[in-house]
Scaffold this motif. Sequence first.
Motif, short mmCIF file in Angstrom:
data_model
loop_
_atom_site.label_atom_id
_atom_site.label_comp_id
_atom_site.label_asym_id
_atom_site.label_seq_id
_atom_site.Cartn_x
_atom_site.Cartn_y
_atom_site.Cartn_z
N ILE B 419 0.88 -1.17 0.00
CA ILE B 419 0.00 0.00 0.00
C ILE B 419 0.91 1.21 0.00
O ILE B 419 1.55 1.54 1.01
N THR B 420 1.02 1.84 -1.15
CA THR B 420 1.94 2.96 -1.26
C THR B 420 1.26 4.14 -1.94
O THR B 420 0.32 3.96 -2.73
N ILE B 421 1.72 5.32 -1.62
CA ILE B 421 1.31 6.51 -2.36
C ILE B 421 2.60 7.13 -2.85
O ILE B 421 3.44 7.54 -2.05
N GLN B 422 2.76 7.15 -4.15
CA GLN B 422 4.00 7.67 -4.73
C GLN B 422 3.81 9.13 -5.11
O GLN B 422 2.69 9.63 -5.18
N SER B 423 4.92 9.77 -5.41
CA SER B 423 4.85 11.20 -5.73
C SER B 423 4.04 11.44 -7.01
O SER B 423 3.36 12.45 -7.15
N GLU B 424 4.05 10.45 -7.92
CA GLU B 424 3.29 10.66 -9.17
C GLU B 424 1.78 10.53 -8.96
O GLU B 424 1.00 10.85 -9.85
N ASP B 425 1.37 10.04 -7.77
CA ASP B 425 -0.06 9.95 -7.49
C ASP B 425 -0.65 11.28 -7.04
O ASP B 425 -1.87 11.43 -6.94
N LEU B 426 0.21 12.23 -6.75
CA LEU B 426 -0.27 13.47 -6.15
C LEU B 426 -0.83 14.42 -7.20
O LEU B 426 -0.33 14.51 -8.31
N ALA B 427 -1.88 15.12 -6.78
CA ALA B 427 -2.44 16.14 -7.66
C ALA B 427 -1.50 17.33 -7.66
O ALA B 427 -0.79 17.56 -6.69
N ALA B 455 -0.08 4.57 6.68
CA ALA B 455 0.73 5.77 6.39
C ALA B 455 2.01 5.32 5.70
O ALA B 455 2.79 4.56 6.27
N HIS B 456 2.18 5.79 4.49
CA HIS B 456 3.36 5.40 3.70
C HIS B 456 4.30 6.59 3.62
O HIS B 456 3.89 7.69 3.28
N SER B 457 5.56 6.35 3.95
CA SER B 457 6.51 7.46 3.85
C SER B 457 6.96 7.58 2.40
O SER B 457 7.85 6.88 1.94
N THR B 458 6.26 8.48 1.70
CA THR B 458 6.58 8.72 0.30
C THR B 458 7.98 9.31 0.18
O THR B 458 8.71 9.06 -0.76
N LYS B 459 8.33 10.13 1.15
CA LYS B 459 9.67 10.72 1.14
C LYS B 459 10.08 10.96 2.58
O LYS B 459 9.31 11.48 3.37
N ALA B 460 11.28 10.57 2.87
CA ALA B 460 11.80 10.84 4.21
C ALA B 460 13.27 11.12 4.05
O ALA B 460 14.07 10.23 3.79
N HIS B 466 11.23 3.38 2.66
CA HIS B 466 9.93 3.96 2.32
C HIS B 466 8.90 2.93 2.78
O HIS B 466 8.45 2.11 2.01
N ARG B 467 8.61 2.98 4.06
CA ARG B 467 7.78 1.92 4.64
C ARG B 467 6.35 2.38 4.80
O ARG B 467 6.07 3.57 4.87
N THR B 468 5.48 1.39 4.90
CA THR B 468 4.09 1.68 5.24
C THR B 468 3.86 1.17 6.66
O THR B 468 4.24 0.05 6.99
#
Lengths: 238, 567
Positions: B419-427, B455-460, B466-468
Amino acid sequence: MTEDSKDEYKEEQDKRDVRYKKSMLNAKLFAFNQRAESAGIPKRFVGIGPKPFSEYLCPKYHSVEERKKIINFIYGDPLGLNEKPFVVIDGGDIWTRKKAAFAIMFRLITCDNFAEFIDCRELVHKLNTFDPRDVKVGEGRNDYTKSVKEKNVICIGEFKRGLFSPHCEGGDFLDEILDYRFNKLNPTIVTFQEPIFKNNPADAICGQYMATMSKKEVLNENPSAKYLRIRVRMMDDE
Amino acid sequence: MSDKPKEKPKPKGKEIRNFLTTNNEVVMSAAQKDEPRFISILLKSKEKLQDAMAFGITPAYFRNKSCGFFYMLMVKQFEKHNSALTKHAMESIMDRQKDVREEDKSNRKSEWERLFIKEKSDEDYDMLKQDINDRYLQDQAFTIIEEEAGEIVNATSNQGEIVKRIQDRMNSIQGVDPDEFSLVMPFDKGTELAYDYIQNRKTNPEANQGIMSGIRALDEEYYGFERGSYTVISGMTNGGKTTLMFNIGFNMARAGHNVVYVSLEKKALPLNVRLLCLHAMVDYNRVKRGGDGERGINLETQTAIDKAVIQLEDLKPNFEIIQMSQDDTLTKIVSKIEEVKAQKRIDVVILDYLGCVGVESKTVGRHDIDQSNVSKRFQAYCKRNNFVGITGLQIKASATKEIRKKVEKHGQSDDIQDITIQSEDLAGSQEVIRDADNSIGVVLNADSPPTCMYAHSTKARDNQGHRTVELAFDGFIGKISDPVSVADDIQEINASFYGDDINNMDDLFSAEEAKEKKAKNKIAANDVDSLSDEPEPKQEEKSNTTVGVKSVKVDEEADPLDKLFGD
């Protein structure tokens, strides 16, 4: 803060923690009921407990000791059931098999899983269908296979070898699903329309996994299958 | 005749210039003394020159024209050759000038020498720099007053426009907020500071540099949020972004930090009500329903809220809510924050949320660029003021469907790392995430109301993983916390659905067991009779014919359960 007020604060903090846990629990109970509904479990069969379940078990096939162990395993071991990839139910009548399957599905839901009941005929039809126009828009059999593979818990209702055709690839797709689920330890419940017995002919029309589970003795030769075997009895009422 | 002293007439129009110039002689005198000293320091130290350039000083800052000239030469020399304006360099520059008289060239060279030896130490560098900056501000303000005073004094209409113009010109004065953030750190000094920092971390590991969120799973991922850092929390609509920011902010406030929560969507009062319910751990829906009935604010709820109020009065968490409306610009938002900052120190600023902020510069057809600019400005503001900055961002509608699918199938036993949210998913622009220090993508599970947040760390930054992580989400109270224990819950849940049956499983077969035992005893007692032609026990026979497998009779050595489990 004085000592008294510190104690009072701590006491109130503890009460708040209890309230929070209670609230979370209520939310989970509510959620499990909803999950049962979306899994396809009718409301009247939600939460079948150990007592009615014990009455489904066939006393001629399962001794008292075995029945006790089955009940303890399903209801007494909270997380153990998650580690059995296959649960096989046969015998009895269609209603009893279904109720037994619903009981186990719901038990798995209470272990924080999502479940789905799939009728075997529907499953085979989708897996056999090559033309994507015949299935839900946007979901060909490859997509469907992928989604079934990845569900937490599934129940394939009323499996029957006769539903499969040697000219279609339903068996291969079913193997793909069951193999993935076996590797990932995603529980799969299968109810068999026909009783399982040792003289079932060995054939792979319905895939290797189902062929294996159809014949008990062959299981001993195949170390890769792991399942819980339950036989239910004929009951008069629904 | 009255002895009352005459009031000095208020200056107006051109009289202002004369008035100010008279008072400026003191300032002029100070400038003539300070500026050569300042130049002298810069001639000797390349680092100080770099610092002055980074600070924003230009030749226009100098009232002494000669100092301005030397400063210009130093900057050009540094930009071109990365070196200070040495004597040799000065001579070389002068010798190359064709249109300058020899006498002037010689004067410049002599002036260099005079300036070079003027100031022996750089102790007063910072003070001199500040004074030069202040005088420059004064010059700019004076120029604006000189040009606008006559008009405002004599205006008979459109006074508002004139005042606004003066205000804008005043706001655009350079150097009002001198750049205290930028610096040049020489390697040896940097190494020394880094070493001290490492030793401090070694001896005081508990003295966290960052501000903790109060949620252990996130704190283990980010080691707290550093002051000056900028974190973006992204998620779907109704995906839990506000709830997470609210929880984090309130946890930080309860831990003693000063938090400012800027809400562009919700009013302050409902947020405060939520806050109270959150601290009291009561269902916010009871307040919404109202009344004192069983489903409303009953006695238990009221008591909890009363006690929470008393506790919060003791704790005094600093959680200030700024209520604004959608489309308010960042300039307006910052000015509100500055009002709070004028009264007390701020540690954390939470902006809920980025998509609601009005843009000041519109790029045609590219709202994402405008949003990215807003984000950059907010990030810079937090960095300069050493705030922890947190904001929220939507994800694209197209990504929402995929993410929902991923979440739908997840239960307790599954691996949640997919379960990830990547930077390209962002509006909007990906620059928002690219520039941020941390980014957390959040999504709620498929229950309604949700019971779990991923909660997925898209960037840290500085973090390899980059864990969920899974967090507990209570939609009634509005609380997000670390996951509650599962094993205890299962027992309680089973008890809720199955009642006492779950505790009395051994009794289910007691009657049958007794019957079987009796039958066995009877068989044992009639051993002789068993050699007759009596048929074999029914159960065994039926098993053999129906199932065709090994006997149902329990083998005392083998575990009966083995029969049930295919191997």
